[in-house]
Scaffold this motif. Structure first.
Motif, PDB file in Angstrom:
ATOM      1  N   VAL A 105      53.550 -60.195 -25.842  1.00  0.00           N
ATOM      2  CA  VAL A 105      54.290 -58.944 -26.016  1.00  0.00           C
ATOM      3  C   VAL A 105      53.762 -58.234 -27.248  1.00  0.00           C
ATOM      4  O   VAL A 105      53.182 -58.849 -28.143  1.00  0.00           O
ATOM      5  N   GLU A 106      53.946 -56.921 -27.267  1.00  0.00           N
ATOM      6  CA  GLU A 106      53.539 -56.102 -28.390  1.00  0.00           C
ATOM      7  C   GLU A 106      54.778 -55.458 -28.995  1.00  0.00           C
ATOM      8  O   GLU A 106      55.737 -55.147 -28.293  1.00  0.00           O
TER       9      GLU A 106
ATOM     10  N   PRO B 142      61.623 -46.026 -37.193  1.00  0.00           N
ATOM     11  CA  PRO B 142      62.691 -45.902 -38.195  1.00  0.00           C
ATOM     12  C   PRO B 142      64.023 -46.407 -37.620  1.00  0.00           C
ATOM     13  O   PRO B 142      64.520 -45.864 -36.634  1.00  0.00           O
ATOM     14  N   GLY B 143      64.518 -47.504 -38.144  1.00  0.00           N
ATOM     15  CA  GLY B 143      65.793 -48.055 -37.711  1.00  0.00           C
ATOM     16  C   GLY B 143      65.768 -48.847 -36.426  1.00  0.00           C
ATOM     17  O   GLY B 143      66.812 -49.260 -35.928  1.00  0.00           O
ATOM     18  N   SER B 144      64.578 -49.088 -35.860  1.00  0.00           N
ATOM     19  CA  SER B 144      64.505 -49.866 -34.619  1.00  0.00           C
ATOM     20  C   SER B 144      63.098 -50.424 -34.417  1.00  0.00           C
ATOM     21  O   SER B 144      62.186 -50.145 -35.192  1.00  0.00           O
ATOM     22  N   SER B 145      62.956 -51.215 -33.361  1.00  0.00           N
ATOM     23  CA  SER B 145      61.659 -51.775 -32.964  1.00  0.00           C
ATOM     24  C   SER B 145      61.474 -51.552 -31.482  1.00  0.00           C
ATOM     25  O   SER B 145      62.435 -51.606 -30.710  1.00  0.00           O
TER      26      SER B 145
ATOM     27  N   PRO C 174      67.779 -51.652 -31.851  1.00  0.00           N
ATOM     28  CA  PRO C 174      68.138 -51.339 -33.238  1.00  0.00           C
ATOM     29  C   PRO C 174      67.685 -52.472 -34.160  1.00  0.00           C
ATOM     30  O   PRO C 174      67.627 -53.643 -33.752  1.00  0.00           O
ATOM     31  N   SER C 175      67.362 -52.138 -35.383  1.00  0.00           N
ATOM     32  CA  SER C 175      66.826 -53.131 -36.332  1.00  0.00           C
ATOM     33  C   SER C 175      67.708 -54.366 -36.458  1.00  0.00           C
ATOM     34  O   SER C 175      67.193 -55.491 -36.488  1.00  0.00           O
ATOM     35  N   ALA C 176      69.022 -54.198 -36.510  1.00  0.00           N
ATOM     36  CA  ALA C 176      69.922 -55.353 -36.663  1.00  0.00           C
ATOM     37  C   ALA C 176      69.817 -56.290 -35.461  1.00  0.00           C
ATOM     38  O   ALA C 176      69.802 -57.515 -35.617  1.00  0.00           O
ATOM     39  N   GLU C 177      69.721 -55.745 -34.266  1.00  0.00           N
ATOM     40  CA  GLU C 177      69.595 -56.589 -33.073  1.00  0.00           C
ATOM     41  C   GLU C 177      68.247 -57.300 -33.047  1.00  0.00           C
ATOM     42  O   GLU C 177      68.159 -58.479 -32.694  1.00  0.00           O
ATOM     43  N   TRP C 178      67.176 -56.591 -33.401  1.00  0.00           N
ATOM     44  CA  TRP C 178      65.847 -57.193 -33.416  1.00  0.00           C
ATOM     45  C   TRP C 178      65.774 -58.321 -34.443  1.00  0.00           C
ATOM     46  O   TRP C 178      65.238 -59.389 -34.165  1.00  0.00           O
TER      47      TRP C 178
ATOM     48  N   MET D 245      52.947 -41.017 -31.651  1.00  0.00           N
ATOM     49  CA  MET D 245      52.565 -42.129 -30.788  1.00  0.00           C
ATOM     50  C   MET D 245      52.876 -43.451 -31.494  1.00  0.00           C
ATOM     51  O   MET D 245      52.610 -43.610 -32.676  1.00  0.00           O
ATOM     52  N   LEU D 246      53.422 -44.382 -30.757  1.00  0.00           N
ATOM     53  CA  LEU D 246      53.770 -45.688 -31.320  1.00  0.00           C
ATOM     54  C   LEU D 246      52.517 -46.512 -31.589  1.00  0.00           C
ATOM     55  O   LEU D 246      51.565 -46.489 -30.815  1.00  0.00           O
ATOM     56  N   GLN D 247      52.535 -47.266 -32.667  1.00  0.00           N
ATOM     57  CA  GLN D 247      51.430 -48.150 -33.037  1.00  0.00           C
ATOM     58  C   GLN D 247      51.846 -49.592 -32.728  1.00  0.00           C
ATOM     59  O   GLN D 247      52.495 -50.244 -33.546  1.00  0.00           O
ATOM     60  N   PHE D 248      51.504 -50.071 -31.545  1.00  0.00           N
ATOM     61  CA  PHE D 248      51.870 -51.426 -31.136  1.00  0.00           C
ATOM     62  C   PHE D 248      50.888 -52.441 -31.696  1.00  0.00           C
ATOM     63  O   PHE D 248      49.707 -52.155 -31.883  1.00  0.00           O
ATOM     64  N   ARG D 249      51.397 -53.646 -31.951  1.00  0.00           N
ATOM     65  CA  ARG D 249      50.577 -54.787 -32.382  1.00  0.00           C
ATOM     66  C   ARG D 249      51.056 -56.012 -31.617  1.00  0.00           C
ATOM     67  O   ARG D 249      52.207 -56.062 -31.179  1.00  0.00           O
ATOM     68  N   LYS D 250      50.188 -56.988 -31.464  1.00  0.00           N
ATOM     69  CA  LYS D 250      50.566 -58.218 -30.782  1.00  0.00           C
ATOM     70  C   LYS D 250      51.603 -58.959 -31.612  1.00  0.00           C
ATOM     71  O   LYS D 250      51.439 -59.131 -32.818  1.00  0.00           O
ATOM     72  N   SER D 251      52.660 -59.399 -30.968  1.00  0.00           N
ATOM     73  CA  SER D 251      53.705 -60.136 -31.658  1.00  0.00           C
ATOM     74  C   SER D 251      53.185 -61.489 -32.125  1.00  0.00           C
ATOM     75  O   SER D 251      52.461 -62.180 -31.407  1.00  0.00           O
ATOM     76  N   SER D 252      53.571 -61.883 -33.330  1.00  0.00           N
ATOM     77  CA  SER D 252      53.168 -63.193 -33.843  1.00  0.00           C
ATOM     78  C   SER D 252      53.824 -64.329 -33.059  1.00  0.00           C
ATOM     79  O   SER D 252      53.398 -65.473 -33.154  1.00  0.00           O
ATOM     80  N   TYR D 253      54.849 -64.025 -32.271  1.00  0.00           N
ATOM     81  CA  TYR D 253      55.511 -65.041 -31.455  1.00  0.00           C
ATOM     82  C   TYR D 253      54.851 -65.215 -30.096  1.00  0.00           C
ATOM     83  O   TYR D 253      55.242 -66.084 -29.324  1.00  0.00           O
ATOM     84  N   SER D 254      53.863 -64.394 -29.762  1.00  0.00           N
ATOM     85  CA  SER D 254      53.147 -64.536 -28.498  1.00  0.00           C
ATOM     86  C   SER D 254      52.237 -65.751 -28.589  1.00  0.00           C
ATOM     87  O   SER D 254      51.468 -65.894 -29.534  1.00  0.00           O
ATOM     88  N   VAL D 255      52.323 -66.617 -27.592  1.00  0.00           N
ATOM     89  CA  VAL D 255      51.578 -67.877 -27.656  1.00  0.00           C
ATOM     90  C   VAL D 255      50.167 -67.781 -27.108  1.00  0.00           C
ATOM     91  O   VAL D 255      49.288 -68.486 -27.554  1.00  0.00           O
TER      92      VAL D 255
END
Length: 57
Positions: free
Chosen positions: A17-18, A23-26, A42-46, A1-11
């Motif tokens: 967004v969470e 591994p290798g992506s977000s 993919p990690s490079a795009e993120w 199961m994915l462990q989501f967290r609130k994005s630091s860019y969310s105002v």
């Protein structure tokens, strides 16, 4: 199961967004619509996306 967290860019709670690390992506999902799933990047795009946000600051 994915462990989501609130994005630091969310105002605020209405524009939130969470993010989950994989591994290798977000994974990203809308906090208000969690049942609609998530998008994986993919990690490079993120990393490129985050760098673009930093340039806008």
């Amino acid at each position: 199961m994915l462990q989501f967290r609130k994005s630091s860019y969310s105002v605020n709670e209405s524009a939130c967004v969470e993010v989950a690390d994989l591994p290798g992506s977000s994974a990203v999902r809308d906090t208000m619509n969690r049942n609609r799933g998530h998008l994986e990047f993919p990690s490079a795009e993120w990393l490129g996306f985050l760098r673009t946000l930093e340039l806008d600051d």
